[in-house]
Design a protein around this motif. Structure first.
Motif, PDB file in Angstrom:
ATOM      1  N   ARG A  51      23.213  12.243 -15.632  1.00  0.00           N
ATOM      2  CA  ARG A  51      24.309  12.181 -14.667  1.00  0.00           C
ATOM      3  C   ARG A  51      24.854  10.759 -14.505  1.00  0.00           C
ATOM      4  NH1 ARG A  51      24.913  16.184 -10.995  1.00  0.00           N
ATOM      5  NH2 ARG A  51      25.098  14.727  -9.281  1.00  0.00           N
ATOM      6  N   ASN A  54      27.550   9.893 -17.344  1.00  0.00           N
ATOM      7  CA  ASN A  54      28.981  10.203 -17.196  1.00  0.00           C
ATOM      8  C   ASN A  54      29.494   9.972 -15.771  1.00  0.00           C
ATOM      9  OD1 ASN A  54      28.175  12.499 -15.903  1.00  0.00           O
ATOM     10  ND2 ASN A  54      29.487  13.877 -17.062  1.00  0.00           N
ATOM     11  N   LEU A  56      28.464  10.572 -12.730  1.00  0.00           N
ATOM     12  CA  LEU A  56      28.327  11.453 -11.569  1.00  0.00           C
ATOM     13  C   LEU A  56      27.381  10.833 -10.538  1.00  0.00           C
ATOM     14  CD1 LEU A  56      28.155  15.002 -13.213  1.00  0.00           C
ATOM     15  CD2 LEU A  56      30.065  13.953 -12.013  1.00  0.00           C
ATOM     16  N   SER A  79      37.899   9.355 -15.833  1.00  0.00           N
ATOM     17  CA  SER A  79      38.549  10.524 -16.402  1.00  0.00           C
ATOM     18  C   SER A  79      38.637  10.402 -17.921  1.00  0.00           C
ATOM     19  CB  SER A  79      39.941  10.671 -15.794  1.00  0.00           C
ATOM     20  OG  SER A  79      40.666  11.636 -16.496  1.00  0.00           O
ATOM     21  N   ARG A  82      34.943  10.497 -19.445  1.00  0.00           N
ATOM     22  CA  ARG A  82      34.327  11.830 -19.413  1.00  0.00           C
ATOM     23  C   ARG A  82      34.903  12.768 -20.468  1.00  0.00           C
ATOM     24  NH1 ARG A  82      34.666  11.452 -13.264  1.00  0.00           N
ATOM     25  NH2 ARG A  82      32.627  10.639 -12.680  1.00  0.00           N
ATOM     26  N   GLN A  83      36.087  12.442 -20.973  1.00  0.00           N
ATOM     27  CA  GLN A  83      36.603  13.259 -22.077  1.00  0.00           C
ATOM     28  C   GLN A  83      35.792  13.010 -23.340  1.00  0.00           C
ATOM     29  OE1 GLN A  83      40.944  13.048 -22.549  1.00  0.00           O
ATOM     30  NE2 GLN A  83      41.007  12.278 -20.459  1.00  0.00           N
ATOM     31  N   MET A  87      29.638  17.413 -20.832  1.00  0.00           N
ATOM     32  CA  MET A  87      28.386  17.705 -20.134  1.00  0.00           C
ATOM     33  C   MET A  87      28.284  19.196 -19.818  1.00  0.00           C
ATOM     34  SD  MET A  87      26.461  15.646 -17.227  1.00  0.00           S
ATOM     35  CE  MET A  87      24.954  16.251 -16.475  1.00  0.00           C
ATOM     36  N   PHE A  89      25.890  21.879 -17.596  1.00  0.00           N
ATOM     37  CA  PHE A  89      24.921  21.871 -16.498  1.00  0.00           C
ATOM     38  C   PHE A  89      23.967  23.072 -16.565  1.00  0.00           C
ATOM     39  CE2 PHE A  89      28.722  19.703 -15.086  1.00  0.00           C
ATOM     40  CZ  PHE A  89      28.251  18.616 -14.390  1.00  0.00           C
ATOM     41  N   SER A  91      23.333  25.173 -14.210  1.00  0.00           N
ATOM     42  CA  SER A  91      23.854  26.385 -13.550  1.00  0.00           C
ATOM     43  C   SER A  91      25.247  26.777 -14.053  1.00  0.00           C
ATOM     44  CB  SER A  91      23.863  26.179 -12.045  1.00  0.00           C
ATOM     45  OG  SER A  91      24.388  24.906 -11.720  1.00  0.00           O
ATOM     46  N   TYR A  92      25.549  26.459 -15.292  1.00  0.00           N
ATOM     47  CA  TYR A  92      26.803  26.766 -16.013  1.00  0.00           C
ATOM     48  C   TYR A  92      28.058  26.257 -15.295  1.00  0.00           C
ATOM     49  CZ  TYR A  92      23.608  30.800 -15.604  1.00  0.00           C
ATOM     50  OH  TYR A  92      22.543  31.589 -15.379  1.00  0.00           O
ATOM     51  N   ASP A  93      28.201  26.668 -14.009  1.00  0.00           N
ATOM     52  CA  ASP A  93      29.319  26.178 -13.216  1.00  0.00           C
ATOM     53  C   ASP A  93      30.670  26.389 -13.863  1.00  0.00           C
ATOM     54  OD1 ASP A  93      27.572  25.185 -11.189  1.00  0.00           O
ATOM     55  OD2 ASP A  93      26.930  23.819 -12.749  1.00  0.00           O
ATOM     56  N   LEU A  94      30.864  27.600 -14.334  1.00  0.00           N
ATOM     57  CA  LEU A  94      32.218  27.983 -14.718  1.00  0.00           C
ATOM     58  C   LEU A  94      33.017  28.109 -13.429  1.00  0.00           C
ATOM     59  CD1 LEU A  94      31.454  30.686 -17.403  1.00  0.00           C
ATOM     60  CD2 LEU A  94      31.967  28.278 -17.735  1.00  0.00           C
ATOM     61  N   ARG A 155      33.695  25.018 -23.223  1.00  0.00           N
ATOM     62  CA  ARG A 155      34.590  24.296 -22.315  1.00  0.00           C
ATOM     63  C   ARG A 155      34.433  22.782 -22.489  1.00  0.00           C
ATOM     64  NH1 ARG A 155      33.895  25.266 -15.943  1.00  0.00           N
ATOM     65  NH2 ARG A 155      32.062  23.984 -16.311  1.00  0.00           N
ATOM     66  N   MET A 159      37.147  19.558 -25.568  1.00  0.00           N
ATOM     67  CA  MET A 159      37.678  18.230 -25.274  1.00  0.00           C
ATOM     68  C   MET A 159      37.416  17.264 -26.436  1.00  0.00           C
ATOM     69  SD  MET A 159      38.919  18.827 -22.295  1.00  0.00           S
ATOM     70  CE  MET A 159      39.324  17.267 -21.546  1.00  0.00           C
TER      71      MET A 159
END
Lengths: 251, 241
Positions: A51, A54, A56, A79, A82-83, A87, A89, A91-94, A155, A159
């Motif tokens: 974390r 990038n 966070l 920004s 991070r491209q 990353m 995660f 918990s997927y976090d879609l 996802r 990028m």
């Protein structure tokens, strides 16, 4: 270790939350095309380490260079950074309010301002690669955990990042779904992607890694090639850690 | 014949145009335009008040969401003050209290400010609960694909927060329109005022109240139906990831 140029250089990274130190003087180089697997006991700082890379998590001192550029400067445009650093995660976090395809297209169209048609074509190609093209119009809630995680990988991939960070991406999955996600990662590794992986899947770590980094108590205790590390760890802490694992496996 | 008359006096007999026992249709047709005018006033002031409430509410919720120091305390005090005092009292204060301090507002201004003062806090709470319902990691997830802060809010946080907030926001809209029924205390000819007026002048209690109920239903039922349609459309965010 591969003799290629350094993609990521981490120098004397120090992170604390005021009371406890999370990461202590962590330095690590990652070369282009290299797959580095971070292992270590829970709470050793592996996830925090990713974390920090990038942005966070703010760090207290140290430097991180991406392509030779220090990204811990005040003027860092996260920004943009991070491209280049994808990353994924645990918990997927879609984004639950968007279809699979819209989840994937958000970055390319809103951040990179790419042509939607072109991005859609690439998204579909990537979805096909992870075997989910037929689910492109589904909402995340209609997918299994393994499918969601594969979408999350796509996802990040679309990028075109220079390096991918995987933070315990199989830890929340049912056992029978772990494999489908690991297979995608293995394929990425084979195709030459640079990756940093935090995982508890030791067999997988052994199979995929170019380099194993063992973290304990917020510091790097041992670094080595997977064969050396798993067969004959140099430090006592590493061998104790691995021993717990074999013990678990024997049971 | 006598029995029939008895029955009529107990039921609302629409055929009986005159007389004190049934509903007086002539009276209704005669005074319905007054209700229409009053409904327009109620709707106009209600709409302005609700719109301003939404703005105040959104700003209040954002102040709390971003935990902006000082402002955050002010908003917290405002919310408690606004939610724990009746609109009637708030209007009295604006209409009769402020002039004592040299501030004289028109009835309409008092009504709008009062409704906004009340509504702002309810809307703020509705928006806040929506914003808080979005997992923090959604934010990080958005950042990690390179979105900047405002893009994350716009494309990821707000849509999800809003769909969680919609039921509460709709309930607030209906609640606030109903609350406009106290506007008559600041001398506004709203629906309630007209009804009270007609009752006072002609003792046509049943007709006046019937028209009052119907008027509110005509305003509120469509809003209620639209609200439930909206809720159904936006329900996706409730399903977790």
């Amino acid at each position: 270790m591969k003799e290629t140029e350094k993609l990521l250089e981490i120098r004397h990274l120090h992170k604390d939350y005021g009371e406890g130190t999370i990461l202590e003087d962590v330095s690590l180089d990652i070369h282009k095309g290299e797959v580095v697997v971070l292992i270590g006991p829970s709470g050793c700082g592996k996830s925090t380490f990713l974390r920090c890379i990038n942005g966070l998590e703010p760090i207290q001192s140290g430097e991180i260079f991406l392509d030779g550029e220090n990204i811990i400067a005040n003027k860092t445009k996260w920004s943009e950074v991070r491209q280049k650093i994808g990353m994924v995660f645990q918990s997927y976090d879609l984004f639950p309010h968007m279809t699979v395809l819209d989840n994937i297209l958000l970055g390319p169209t809103k951040v990179q301002r790419r042509d939607k048609k072109e991005a859609t074509a690439e998204a579909e190609k990537l979805l096909e690669r992870v075997g989910l093209l037929d689910r492109k119009d589904a909402y995340p809630r209609q997918l299994s955990g393994g499918q969601k995680q594969r979408v999350a990988i796509v996802r990040a991939l679309i990028m075109k990042p220079e390096i991918m960070l995987f933070d315990e991406v199989t830890a929340a999955l049912d056992p029978e779904m772990v494999r489908e996600v690991l297979d995608v990662m293995l394929e990425l590794a084979k195709s030459g992607s640079t990756m940093m992986i935090v995982t508890h899947e030791m067999q997988f770590a052994r199979a995929v890694a170019d380099k194993i980094v063992f973290l304990d108590g917020g510091e790097i205790v041992e670094t080595g090639a997977p064969e050396d590390f798993f067969n004959s760890p140099k430090t006592e802490r590493a061998s104790r850690f691995l021993h717990t694992f074999t013990f678990d496996q024997v049971k | 014949m006598e029995n029939k008359r008895e029955a009529d006096s107990h039921f609302l007999c629409l055929k009986n145009k005159k007389g004190s026992n049934g509903v007086d249709i002539d009276f209704i047709t005669q005074y319905a335009p007054m209700y229409v005018e009053a409904a327009k006033l109620t709707l106009r002031l209600g709409a302005i008040g609700i719109l301003l409430s939404l703005i105040v509410g959104l700003l209040g919720a954002l102040v709390q969401y971003y935990k902006i120091p000082v402002l955050r305390r002010i908003i917290a005090v405002y919310i408690e003050l606004s939610r724990n005092t009746p609109l009637l009292v708030q209007l009295f204060l604006l209409y009769f209290g402020l002039p004592k301090m040299g501030i004289v507002w028109t009835s309409e201004t008092c009504a709008i400010v009062g409704l906004t003062f009340l509504g702002g806090s309810y809307m703020a709470e509705a928006f806040r609960s929506g914003l808080e319902s979005v997992d923090k990691i959604q934010f990080e997830s958005g950042l990690s694909i390179g979105l900047n802060h405002s893009q994350v809010m716009r494309y990821i946080i707000f849509p999800q927060a809003l769909s969680t907030s919609v039921p509460a926001l709709c309930a607030n809209v209906i609640f606030l329109i109903k609350e406009t029924s106290v506007f008559s205390v600041v001398a506004l000819a709203d629906l309630m005022y007209v009804a009270k007026d007609l009752i006072g002048l002609y003792y046509k209690t049943e007709e006046a109240l019937l028209m009052l109920v119907v008027a509110y239903l005509i305003i509120l039922l469509p809003i209620s139906i639209i609200a439930s349609l909206l809720e159904r459309r936006l329900r996706y965010a409730g399903f977790g990831n």
